[in-house]
Design a protein around this motif. Structure first.
Motif, PDB file in Angstrom:
ATOM      1  N   VAL A   1      65.430 -38.771  29.419  1.00 55.67           N
ATOM      2  CA  VAL A   1      65.462 -38.536  28.150  1.00 55.67           C
ATOM      3  C   VAL A   1      66.437 -36.679  28.038  1.00 55.67           C
ATOM      4  O   VAL A   1      65.639 -36.026  29.400  1.00 55.67           O
ATOM      5  N   LEU A   2      66.844 -36.655  27.279  1.00 59.49           N
ATOM      6  CA  LEU A   2      68.053 -35.139  27.425  1.00 59.49           C
ATOM      7  C   LEU A   2      67.336 -34.232  26.263  1.00 59.49           C
ATOM      8  O   LEU A   2      67.787 -34.729  25.301  1.00 59.49           O
ATOM      9  N   PRO A   3      66.431 -33.049  26.682  1.00 57.06           N
ATOM     10  CA  PRO A   3      66.832 -32.177  25.698  1.00 57.06           C
ATOM     11  C   PRO A   3      67.609 -31.738  25.303  1.00 57.06           C
ATOM     12  O   PRO A   3      69.558 -31.076  25.832  1.00 57.06           O
ATOM     13  N   ALA A   4      68.095 -31.775  24.134  1.00 62.06           N
ATOM     14  CA  ALA A   4      69.966 -31.296  23.080  1.00 62.06           C
ATOM     15  C   ALA A   4      69.981 -31.161  21.705  1.00 62.06           C
ATOM     16  O   ALA A   4      68.663 -30.521  21.864  1.00 62.06           O
ATOM     17  N   ASN A   5      70.626 -30.401  21.603  1.00 64.26           N
ATOM     18  CA  ASN A   5      70.969 -29.871  20.508  1.00 64.26           C
ATOM     19  C   ASN A   5      71.192 -30.617  19.195  1.00 64.26           C
ATOM     20  O   ASN A   5      71.380 -31.729  19.441  1.00 64.26           O
TER      21      ASN A   5
ATOM     22  N   ILE B   1      69.056 -40.710  26.558  1.00 64.30           N
ATOM     23  CA  ILE B   1      68.646 -40.767  25.060  1.00 64.30           C
ATOM     24  C   ILE B   1      67.833 -39.383  24.980  1.00 64.30           C
ATOM     25  O   ILE B   1      67.629 -39.053  25.839  1.00 64.30           O
ATOM     26  N   HIS B   2      69.321 -38.444  23.930  1.00 64.45           N
ATOM     27  CA  HIS B   2      69.392 -37.290  22.954  1.00 64.45           C
ATOM     28  C   HIS B   2      68.144 -36.967  22.398  1.00 64.45           C
ATOM     29  O   HIS B   2      68.025 -37.574  21.250  1.00 64.45           O
ATOM     30  N   ALA B   3      67.460 -36.328  23.254  1.00 65.09           N
ATOM     31  CA  ALA B   3      66.027 -35.978  22.243  1.00 65.09           C
ATOM     32  C   ALA B   3      66.650 -34.579  21.621  1.00 65.09           C
ATOM     33  O   ALA B   3      66.956 -33.422  22.315  1.00 65.09           O
ATOM     34  N   ILE B   4      67.036 -33.923  20.134  1.00 64.78           N
ATOM     35  CA  ILE B   4      66.898 -33.249  19.349  1.00 64.78           C
ATOM     36  C   ILE B   4      65.241 -31.945  19.172  1.00 64.78           C
ATOM     37  O   ILE B   4      64.819 -32.565  18.723  1.00 64.78           O
ATOM     38  N   VAL B   5      65.722 -31.295  20.416  1.00 64.97           N
ATOM     39  CA  VAL B   5      64.355 -29.964  20.129  1.00 64.97           C
ATOM     40  C   VAL B   5      64.162 -28.741  20.087  1.00 64.97           C
ATOM     41  O   VAL B   5      66.211 -27.937  20.150  1.00 64.97           O
ATOM     42  N   PRO B   6      63.319 -28.225  19.205  1.00 59.49           N
ATOM     43  CA  PRO B   6      63.725 -26.979  18.666  1.00 59.49           C
ATOM     44  C   PRO B   6      63.743 -25.846  19.874  1.00 59.49           C
ATOM     45  O   PRO B   6      63.011 -26.088  21.021  1.00 59.49           O
ATOM     46  N   LYS B   7      63.945 -24.851  19.152  1.00 60.66           N
ATOM     47  CA  LYS B   7      63.838 -24.035  19.675  1.00 60.66           C
ATOM     48  C   LYS B   7      62.637 -22.976  19.300  1.00 60.66           C
ATOM     49  O   LYS B   7      62.393 -22.799  18.384  1.00 60.66           O
ATOM     50  N   TRP B   8      61.678 -21.877  21.092  1.00 61.71           N
ATOM     51  CA  TRP B   8      60.283 -21.955  19.854  1.00 61.71           C
ATOM     52  C   TRP B   8      60.964 -20.696  19.036  1.00 61.71           C
ATOM     53  O   TRP B   8      61.810 -19.573  19.802  1.00 61.71           O
ATOM     54  N   ILE B   9      60.711 -20.063  17.851  1.00 64.45           N
ATOM     55  CA  ILE B   9      61.000 -18.646  17.265  1.00 64.45           C
ATOM     56  C   ILE B   9      59.043 -18.141  17.072  1.00 64.45           C
ATOM     57  O   ILE B   9      59.316 -17.109  17.713  1.00 64.45           O
TER      58      ILE B   9
ATOM     59  N   TYR C   1      68.680 -34.982  13.734  1.00 65.21           N
ATOM     60  CA  TYR C   1      68.063 -33.784  12.611  1.00 65.21           C
ATOM     61  C   TYR C   1      66.553 -33.664  14.235  1.00 65.21           C
ATOM     62  O   TYR C   1      67.192 -34.437  15.094  1.00 65.21           O
ATOM     63  N   MET C   2      66.952 -32.584  13.391  1.00 63.23           N
ATOM     64  CA  MET C   2      65.699 -31.428  14.752  1.00 63.23           C
ATOM     65  C   MET C   2      64.184 -32.790  14.681  1.00 63.23           C
ATOM     66  O   MET C   2      63.658 -32.930  13.954  1.00 63.23           O
ATOM     67  N   GLY C   3      63.968 -33.069  16.764  1.00 65.25           N
ATOM     68  CA  GLY C   3      63.099 -33.978  16.036  1.00 65.25           C
ATOM     69  C   GLY C   3      63.417 -35.323  16.692  1.00 65.25           C
ATOM     70  O   GLY C   3      62.518 -36.527  16.487  1.00 65.25           O
TER      71      GLY C   3
END
Length: 245
Positions: free
Chosen positions: A19-23, A78-86, A60-62
């Motif tokens: 798994v790759l943390p993706a945008n 598997i490119h998992a679309i992860v959020p940035k902390w706000i 989409y995010m998530g």
């Protein structure tokens, strides 16, 4: 389903899916993303990401998107679309949990037996590592495979992540020293990579079939809805656990 923790370099993991943390643009990022792009083969992986974007214009995010793993000792990334902390008020927890569930669902659909995650969003995406770990743990333990998925590995790296896991009583295999020793030897070819090299044409057809199944899974809006709803529920549990500590 077996859940394991290991301290390792995720680019060295011999599993079916990494798994790759993706945008949302599937562009190379920093940290873990950069390492995976580099080891997989930047040119090949960038091309595959561009093809994936054309096939699915609703990233989409998530969510998650699969590609081949190329030079990695794995079949898929598997490119998992992860959020940035706000600030915690923009569904960050829900979307992070959804990213885990989306990746697990794709791996299962693609008949993967094993998958390795980094601790998603705990680096440059600035999630508190206690929360990131709890969401990872709760999401993985909640997932119920329906196909061949048997083994899920959470790959830790930082001393803090190791301390968090040990505090919760997890046993962690430490393999990073041996992996780096092997990595120094340019003549070393892992068994998994050797098998792919020897049968690339046949392997390529098999892997393409897996990605096609994954894309069909993603096209079903009901599947996406269930994953998002599951992420919301699990994130609520994870945050309540952290707050009680």
């Amino acid at each position: 389903m077996q859940f394991e923790l290991i301290r390792n370099d995720i680019t060295k993991m011999a599993v079916d899916a990494i798994v790759l943390p993706a945008n949302t643009k599937l562009r190379e990022g920093s940290g873990t993303s950069k390492a995976i792009f580099e080891k997989a083969g930047r040119k090949e992986l960038e091309k595959a990401c561009n093809v994936a974007l054309k096939k699915d214009d609703q990233i989409y995010m998530g969510g998650a998107i699969p590609t081949l793993a190329f030079k990695l000792d794995a079949k898929f990334i598997i490119h998992a679309i992860v959020p940035k902390w706000i600030d915690g008020e923009h569904q960050e927890y829900d979307k992070l949990s959804s990213a885990y569930l989306s990746a697990l669902g794709l791996a299962d659909v693609m008949s993967c037996e094993s998958i390795a995650f980094p601790l998603l969003a705990s680096g440059h995406n600035r999630f508190d590592q206690n929360i990131a770990f709890e969401i990872a743990k709760e999401s993985i333990e909640a997932y119920q495979p329906t196909n061949k998925l048997k083994r899920v590995l959470l790959v830790l790296y930082s001393p803090k992540a190791m301390q968090i896991a040990r505090t919760q009583g997890f046993l962690i295999e430490e393999a990073i020293d041996d992996v780096y020793i092997l990595g120094i030897d340019e003549n070393y070819v892992s068994p998994g990579q050797r098998a792919l090299n020897d049968g690339m044409e046949l392997a390529g057809k098999f892997l393409d079939d897996g990605i096609n199944m994954a894309m069909a899974f993603l096209d079903d809006q009901e599947n996406r809805k269930k994953i998002l709803e599951g992420g919301i529920m699990i994130a609520q549990i994870a945050i309540s656990v952290v707050l009680k500590k």
